[in-house]
Design a protein around this motif. Structure first.
Motif, PDB file in Angstrom:
ATOM      1  N   SER A  84       0.849  -1.186   0.000  1.00 46.64           N
ATOM      2  CA  SER A  84       0.000   0.000   0.000  1.00 46.64           C
ATOM      3  C   SER A  84       0.889   1.243   0.000  1.00 46.64           C
ATOM      4  CB  SER A  84      -0.887  -0.009   1.254  1.00 46.64           C
ATOM      5  OG  SER A  84      -1.740   1.099   1.272  1.00 46.64           O
ATOM      6  N   CYS A  85       0.657   2.108  -0.971  1.00 45.00           N
ATOM      7  CA  CYS A  85       1.460   3.322  -1.125  1.00 45.00           C
ATOM      8  C   CYS A  85       1.261   4.262   0.064  1.00 45.00           C
ATOM      9  CB  CYS A  85       1.041   4.012  -2.422  1.00 45.00           C
ATOM     10  SG  CYS A  85       1.969   5.505  -2.763  1.00 45.00           S
ATOM     11  N   ARG A  86       2.335   4.935   0.457  1.00 46.35           N
ATOM     12  CA  ARG A  86       2.243   5.842   1.601  1.00 46.35           C
ATOM     13  C   ARG A  86       1.557   7.161   1.219  1.00 46.35           C
ATOM     14  NH1 ARG A  86       5.573   4.655   5.951  1.00 46.35           N
ATOM     15  NH2 ARG A  86       4.334   6.253   6.992  1.00 46.35           N
ATOM     16  N   HIS A  87       1.308   7.389  -0.076  1.00 45.60           N
ATOM     17  CA  HIS A  87       0.661   8.638  -0.493  1.00 45.60           C
ATOM     18  C   HIS A  87      -0.858   8.552  -0.326  1.00 45.60           C
ATOM     19  CE1 HIS A  87      -0.476  11.612  -3.887  1.00 45.60           C
ATOM     20  NE2 HIS A  87      -0.201  12.296  -2.789  1.00 45.60           N
ATOM     21  N   ARG A  88      -1.540   7.731  -1.111  1.00 47.86           N
ATOM     22  CA  ARG A  88      -2.997   7.586  -0.975  1.00 47.86           C
ATOM     23  C   ARG A  88      -3.406   6.107  -0.883  1.00 47.86           C
ATOM     24  NH1 ARG A  88      -2.548  12.199  -0.671  1.00 47.86           N
ATOM     25  NH2 ARG A  88      -3.859  13.875  -1.489  1.00 47.86           N
ATOM     26  N   GLY A  89      -2.439   5.266  -0.600  1.00 45.67           N
ATOM     27  CA  GLY A  89      -2.804   3.879  -0.291  1.00 45.67           C
ATOM     28  C   GLY A  89      -2.960   2.932  -1.449  1.00 45.67           C
ATOM     29  N   MET A  90      -2.748   3.402  -2.676  1.00 49.00           N
ATOM     30  CA  MET A  90      -2.888   2.494  -3.836  1.00 49.00           C
ATOM     31  C   MET A  90      -1.967   1.282  -3.674  1.00 49.00           C
ATOM     32  SD  MET A  90      -4.136   1.875  -6.827  1.00 49.00           S
ATOM     33  CE  MET A  90      -3.760   0.761  -8.182  1.00 49.00           C
ATOM     34  N   LYS A  91      -2.415   0.139  -4.191  1.00 50.60           N
ATOM     35  CA  LYS A  91      -1.526  -1.028  -4.207  1.00 50.60           C
ATOM     36  C   LYS A  91      -0.348  -0.718  -5.120  1.00 50.60           C
ATOM     37  CE  LYS A  91      -4.314  -5.068  -3.245  1.00 50.60           C
ATOM     38  NZ  LYS A  91      -4.826  -6.352  -3.704  1.00 50.60           N
ATOM     39  N   THR A 104       6.518   0.834  -8.780  1.00 45.96           N
ATOM     40  CA  THR A 104       6.020   2.165  -9.139  1.00 45.96           C
ATOM     41  C   THR A 104       4.523   2.219  -8.899  1.00 45.96           C
ATOM     42  OG1 THR A 104       7.724   2.365 -10.832  1.00 45.96           O
ATOM     43  CG2 THR A 104       5.839   3.860 -11.022  1.00 45.96           C
ATOM     44  N   CYS A 105       4.108   3.136  -8.053  1.00 47.35           N
ATOM     45  CA  CYS A 105       2.685   3.239  -7.738  1.00 47.35           C
ATOM     46  C   CYS A 105       1.933   3.720  -8.979  1.00 47.35           C
ATOM     47  CB  CYS A 105       2.481   4.196  -6.570  1.00 47.35           C
ATOM     48  SG  CYS A 105       0.735   4.393  -6.167  1.00 47.35           S
ATOM     49  N   PRO A 106       0.867   3.007  -9.368  1.00 45.41           N
ATOM     50  CA  PRO A 106       0.135   3.389 -10.583  1.00 45.41           C
ATOM     51  C   PRO A 106      -0.597   4.728 -10.461  1.00 45.41           C
ATOM     52  CG  PRO A 106      -0.396   1.131  -9.895  1.00 45.41           C
ATOM     53  CD  PRO A 106       0.338   1.768  -8.755  1.00 45.41           C
ATOM     54  N   TYR A 107      -0.838   5.206  -9.233  1.00 43.94           N
ATOM     55  CA  TYR A 107      -1.698   6.388  -9.068  1.00 43.94           C
ATOM     56  C   TYR A 107      -0.949   7.692  -9.400  1.00 43.94           C
ATOM     57  CZ  TYR A 107      -5.827   8.672  -6.878  1.00 43.94           C
ATOM     58  OH  TYR A 107      -6.962   9.379  -6.622  1.00 43.94           O
ATOM     59  N   HIS A 108       0.061   8.066  -8.595  1.00 42.21           N
ATOM     60  CA  HIS A 108       0.796   9.311  -8.872  1.00 42.21           C
ATOM     61  C   HIS A 108       2.283   9.064  -9.091  1.00 42.21           C
ATOM     62  CE1 HIS A 108      -2.594  10.147  -6.054  1.00 42.21           C
ATOM     63  NE2 HIS A 108      -2.860  11.126  -6.902  1.00 42.21           N
ATOM     64  N   SER A 109       2.623   7.754  -9.233  1.00 39.99           N
ATOM     65  CA  SER A 109       3.985   7.352  -9.628  1.00 39.99           C
ATOM     66  C   SER A 109       5.083   7.542  -8.587  1.00 39.99           C
ATOM     67  CB  SER A 109       4.413   8.054 -10.931  1.00 39.99           C
ATOM     68  OG  SER A 109       3.567   7.685 -11.966  1.00 39.99           O
ATOM     69  N   TRP A 110       4.775   7.510  -7.319  1.00 38.11           N
ATOM     70  CA  TRP A 110       5.860   7.400  -6.354  1.00 38.11           C
ATOM     71  C   TRP A 110       6.525   6.036  -6.602  1.00 38.11           C
ATOM     72  CZ3 TRP A 110       4.635   9.272  -0.673  1.00 38.11           C
ATOM     73  CH2 TRP A 110       4.249  10.620  -0.710  1.00 38.11           C
ATOM     74  N   THR A 111       7.826   5.986  -6.443  1.00 39.03           N
ATOM     75  CA  THR A 111       8.500   4.705  -6.673  1.00 39.03           C
ATOM     76  C   THR A 111       9.245   4.264  -5.416  1.00 39.03           C
ATOM     77  OG1 THR A 111      10.411   5.863  -7.580  1.00 39.03           O
ATOM     78  CG2 THR A 111       8.827   4.993  -9.172  1.00 39.03           C
TER      79      THR A 111
HETATM   80 FE1  FES Z   1       0.712   6.140  -4.723  1.00 33.90          FE
HETATM   81 FE2  FES Z   1      -0.321   8.539  -4.985  1.00 33.90          FE
HETATM   82  S1  FES Z   1      -1.268   6.783  -4.203  1.00 33.90           S
HETATM   83  S2  FES Z   1       1.625   7.836  -5.608  1.00 33.90           S
END
Ligand code: FES
Ligand code: FE
Length: 446
Positions: A84-91, A104-111
């Motif tokens: 779970s991404c630390r930004h908005r939780g996306m897998k 690489t997070c599919p939502y806003h691309s944090w890696t």
């Molecule tokens: Fe992962 Fe925003 S939720 S980069």
């Protein structure tokens, strides 16, 4: 608990009298509570090192109802993170397995790197400089991780005891399932994972594997057609020649685990099993002789089934494997079966075992279908208002003077008993009441 009709823990689990409330198998508040109190503390099996042999390999697994990533980082170290991404939780990983240098997070691309560090943040300088602490925003890692003979276990509780302490005396039984057939330590590999949803609470399955031999009549159809590993040689149903003359034992451990194993007589000899296949016959005979020579007296102990609290089970003989009963809802479970073989077994042996696994276990396996049918109808018949007033009965061998066996640690009996289930629910109750680790390991009552 919000449902006022549900009694406290003592009213739900009475192991002295042998009654367990049906609420444990159907109630949504209890379900939420056990995700919090049991699954964030106990050691849980997440996979096997053979699933991620190369640096960058990953396998997405579960702990409780949450997705986790088991991966081998670029330095070769095994890691387990919350998926779970630390930004908005996306897998950050939506694949079952694969190889990558970065998640690489599919939502806003944090890696994130394979050791969980937050590496790339798009427009970091212009949008986050001076605010976002990358060090503190890596993937959430488990508190402790153990590679035990190739199996990977993890816990979220930093105060949890080390894994071998957690296993207690159940260790030698689990070892028999994980070690090579010829007695060498470890050396197994996973040749496949079956995953499916079964419509029953996860504890139905875990409890069955504690050593509920009493349910054998459920498998009568399988016995009649003889699909045991040596069915071609014998006509006695689910025959396992090494078990033929063994003394069966049922063991309960203070940590909540339970097993059904068997002890061969010292003078036991190998029995021909695969008369129509010389490669298999030679392999299994060799393993038998080699194991006996290597382990001596210790080779007499054979594993059958067992459950490591709370939701990991094993089948120690054929089909040999590990099960993870992942909670999905109060009345559904995501069942995973990891099939094990010796990594250096001949291809023909692995192939034979693979086909046997599919015929015997898993969603289409003949014995697993029998078991699932029992669990799902028991669930359906336990959700009604009237049914929920009547607890399940766990009085088998309670207070009876049943013969015990002195050869191995743990409370060991020579006949089927529900003592393992009573011990399991006693432990469950301790977790649910937030007990400390001394109590959870059965070292003390307080
Ligand atoms: Fe992962 Fe925003 S939720 S980069
Ligand atoms: Fe069964």
């Amino acid at each position: 608990m919000s449902n006022l009709t549900i009694p406290g823990l003592d009213g739900l689990v009475d192991t002295e009298k042998g009654f367990i409330s049906r609420e444990l198998f159907v109630d949504s508040e209890l379900y939420k509570e056990e995700l919090d109190k049991v699954f964030t503390r106990a050691w849980l099996m997440v996979g096997h090192e053979s699933q991620i042999p190369k640096n960058g390999d990953f396998f997405t697994s579960r702990m409780g109802d949450e997705s986790v990533i088991m991966c081998r980082d670029k330095a070769g170290k095994i890691q387990v993170f919350l998926n779970s991404c630390r930004h908005r939780g996306m897998k950050v990983c939506r694949y079952e397995s694969g190889n990558t240098s970065l998640f690489t997070c599919p939502y806003h691309s944090w890696t994130y790197t394979t050791d969980g560090k937050l590496q790339g943040v798009p427009q970091y300088r212009s949008l986050y400089e001076g605010q976002l602490d990358r060090e503190r925003n890596g993937l959430v890692s488990v508190a402790k991780l153990e590679n035990y003979k190739g199996t990977i276990w993890a816990t979220w509780d930093k105060d949890a005891p080390d894994f071998v302490t957690y296993l207690g005396d159940a260790k030698i039984h689990l070892d028999q399932a994980l070690d090579c057939r010829d007695g060498r330590e470890g050396g197994s590999e996973v040749i496949g994972v079956h995953k499916w949803i079964l419509p029953a609470n996860w504890k139905f399955a875990a409890e069955n594997f504690l050593g509920d031999t009493y349910h054998n009549p459920s498998h009568r159809s399988v016995d009649l057609i003889g699909i045991g590993p040596s069915a071609a040689a014998g006509k006695k149903g689910r025959r396992d020649n090494e078990m033929e003359k063994a003394q069966h034992i049922w063991v309960s451990f203070p940590e909540g685990h339970g097993v059904h194993s068997a002890v061969q007589p010292s003078e036991n000899e190998y029995m021909e099993s695969f008369l129509d296949n010389p490669v298999l016959e030679e392999y299994f005979r060799h393993c038998y002789e080699e194991r006996k020579a290597r382990l001596g007296e210790h080779s007499r102990l054979l594993p059958f089934v067992g459950a490591i609290f709370p939701n990991t089970s094993y089948h120690g003989r054929q089909p040999r494997g590990l099960c993870a009963w992942h909670p999905q809802s109060p009345t559904s479970t995501e069942a995973w079966r990891f099939f094990l073989v010796d990594a250096d077994a001949p291809t023909e042996v692995k192939d034979y075992l693979r086909r046997y696994y599919m015929r015997y276990s898993g969603p289409a396996g003949m014995t697993e279908q029998d078991d699932m049918e029992n669990w799902l109808y028991a669930t359906q018949a336990s959700t009604g208002t009237v049914a929920r007033r009547y607890p399940f009965n766990y009085q088998q061998s309670l207070g009876a003077d049943i013969p015990s066996y002195e050869g191995y640690a743990g409370s060991t009996t020579l006949q089927p008993t529900e003592q393992m289930a009573r011990g399991y629910y006693r432990t469950w109750k301790n977790y649910m009441s937030g007990a400390n680790w001394d109590v959870l390991l059965g070292r003390t009552d307080k």
